[in-house]
Design a protein around this motif. Structure first.
Motif, PDB file in Angstrom:
ATOM      1  N   TRP A 130       0.826  -1.202   0.000  1.00 55.09           N
ATOM      2  CA  TRP A 130       0.000   0.000   0.000  1.00 55.09           C
ATOM      3  C   TRP A 130       0.863   1.256   0.000  1.00 55.09           C
ATOM      4  O   TRP A 130       0.585   2.210  -0.738  1.00 55.09           O
ATOM      5  CB  TRP A 130      -0.931  -0.030   1.206  1.00 55.09           C
ATOM      6  N   GLU A 131       1.901   1.274   0.795  1.00 56.10           N
ATOM      7  CA  GLU A 131       2.784   2.433   0.871  1.00 56.10           C
ATOM      8  C   GLU A 131       3.410   2.719  -0.491  1.00 56.10           C
ATOM      9  O   GLU A 131       3.421   3.868  -0.965  1.00 56.10           O
ATOM     10  CB  GLU A 131       3.877   2.185   1.912  1.00 56.10           C
ATOM     11  N   ARG A 132       3.944   1.699  -1.135  1.00 58.62           N
ATOM     12  CA  ARG A 132       4.612   1.899  -2.425  1.00 58.62           C
ATOM     13  C   ARG A 132       3.630   2.288  -3.532  1.00 58.62           C
ATOM     14  O   ARG A 132       3.968   3.052  -4.438  1.00 58.62           O
ATOM     15  CB  ARG A 132       5.349   0.630  -2.845  1.00 58.62           C
ATOM     16  N   THR A 133       2.417   1.740  -3.447  1.00 54.19           N
ATOM     17  CA  THR A 133       1.443   1.966  -4.515  1.00 54.19           C
ATOM     18  C   THR A 133       0.721   3.294  -4.353  1.00 54.19           C
ATOM     19  O   THR A 133       0.584   4.070  -5.312  1.00 54.19           O
ATOM     20  CB  THR A 133       0.404   0.827  -4.525  1.00 54.19           C
ATOM     21  N   ALA A 134       0.230   3.570  -3.157  1.00 54.77           N
ATOM     22  CA  ALA A 134      -0.679   4.692  -2.950  1.00 54.77           C
ATOM     23  C   ALA A 134       0.019   6.031  -2.841  1.00 54.77           C
ATOM     24  O   ALA A 134      -0.583   7.072  -3.171  1.00 54.77           O
ATOM     25  CB  ALA A 134      -1.516   4.445  -1.692  1.00 54.77           C
TER      26      ALA A 134
END
Length: 335
Positions: free
Chosen positions: A126-130
């Motif tokens: 989630w951190e890398r994507t969002a």
């Protein structure tokens, strides 16, 4: 039960990402690093299923192919845990796991600290994507992921609500538990291009996604009929049609394939509707290019998913392990 997979009509050509080679090795290495798989039998299972090939087929032009491939293999693991009960066996355990995962998808990127490898892997993804994307995209994706979690748990938490469902109710729930919606959302970070929020919220674009979701979900239902029947799961399209219309199970499968073909036609028609609406959404050709690309990519999802289902042994081999026992790639500590 002896049945023959009926042919499924698809006028959209299937493509494979040019960087498909080695993608299975990458996602296995990622899952090992995330502590989601540990032994050789898990590696064998992943290679045979071809989850990397699946990602390369459904995201054939992604700029960030490895990222979306990691999401796909992660979602397969979550689905197996919540739906097949490999770790979270009781409805309460399933719901607890779903709630813990849902809490990681905070639009402000301020989620509680994860408590186990499954939640930690989601937090990292989630951190890398969002982070590079808008709040509107984050909220949309998080809502779709929570839908997926709940509607995967629902048949186990409230089985009485599922047993006698109508076809319309089945279709509605199947869209939500298929995982297609958040996978469609991932088209945008995969290509580093968001579609305008006004387009994403429109009924016309919603019709495109609904049709694509139905085609992909129902195709999965057809190919997974042996697997689902072996574990006593009758919450899939052919079983619902058989219950509602009677006849042979083969006739129900054939009816399901015909429905897939009709929804594929609906998808193409809905895409034309959206294209015709371009002047209503503003004159910026750069912003519209992301919409046009998304229509192409949704078609690739339809064609790529069908191609992979015909190739992968995942649904053609009926599992011989006791229902509820854990496959080698799921560890008890993930709950």
């Amino acid at each position: 039960m002896e049945v023959t997979f009926p042919p499924i009509w698809c006028p959209i050509p299937a493509r494979l990402h040019p960087e498909a080679a080695g993608l299975d090795d990458h996602i296995i290495a990622w899952a090992r690093h995330a502590d989601l798989i540990r032994d050789g039998s898990a590696v064998t299972h992943f290679h045979r299923a071809g989850f990397g090939r699946f990602a390369a087929a459904v995201y054939p032009r992604a700029d960030r192919l490895e990222l979306v491939a990691e999401w796909q293999v992660y979602n397969w693991i979550v689905d197996d845990q919540l739906d097949e009960g490999h770790v979270s066996r009781t409805p309460a355990q399933r719901l607890h796991t779903a709630a813990e995962l849902g809490a990681q998808l905070d639009p402000d990127l301020d989620a509680p600290a994860p408590t186990g490898p499954l939640a930690a892997a989601l937090a990292e993804l989630w951190e890398r994507t969002a982070k590079p994307l808008s709040r509107a995209w984050r909220e949309r994706f998080a809502a779709h992921y929570r839908d997926f979690l709940w509607y995967t748990v629902l048949p186990h938490a409230e089985p009485a609500r599922i047993a006698g469902q109508s076809l319309a109710d089945f279709v509605r729930r199947r869209r939500l538990n298929s995982g297609c919606e958040m996978s469609f959302d991932l088209i945008e970070p995969a290509n580093s291009a968001e579609i305008p929020a006004a387009v994403a919220a429109s009924d016309a674009y919603r019709a495109v996604r609904d049709a694509a979701n139905d085609v992909i979900s129902w195709t999965n239902d057809i190919y997974s009929v042996h697997k689902e029947t072996a574990r006593g799961d009758h919450d899939h399209l052919a079983a619902v049609l058989w219950r509602l219309h009677g006849g042979t199970f083969q006739a129900a499968l054939d009816r399901a394939a015909a429905m897939v073909g009709q929804r594929t036609e609906d998808f193409r028609s809905a895409c034309q509707d959206v294209r015709g609406m371009q002047p209503l959404f503003g004159p910026d050709p750069h912003r519209w290019a992301a919409v046009e690309d998304s229509l192409t990519d949704l078609g690739s999802w339809i064609a790529g998913s069908l191609e992979w289902h015909g190739w992968s042994p995942r649904y053609r081999e009926v599992a011989t392990t006791r229902v509820g026992s854990a496959p080698a790639y799921i560890e008890p500590h993930l709950a």
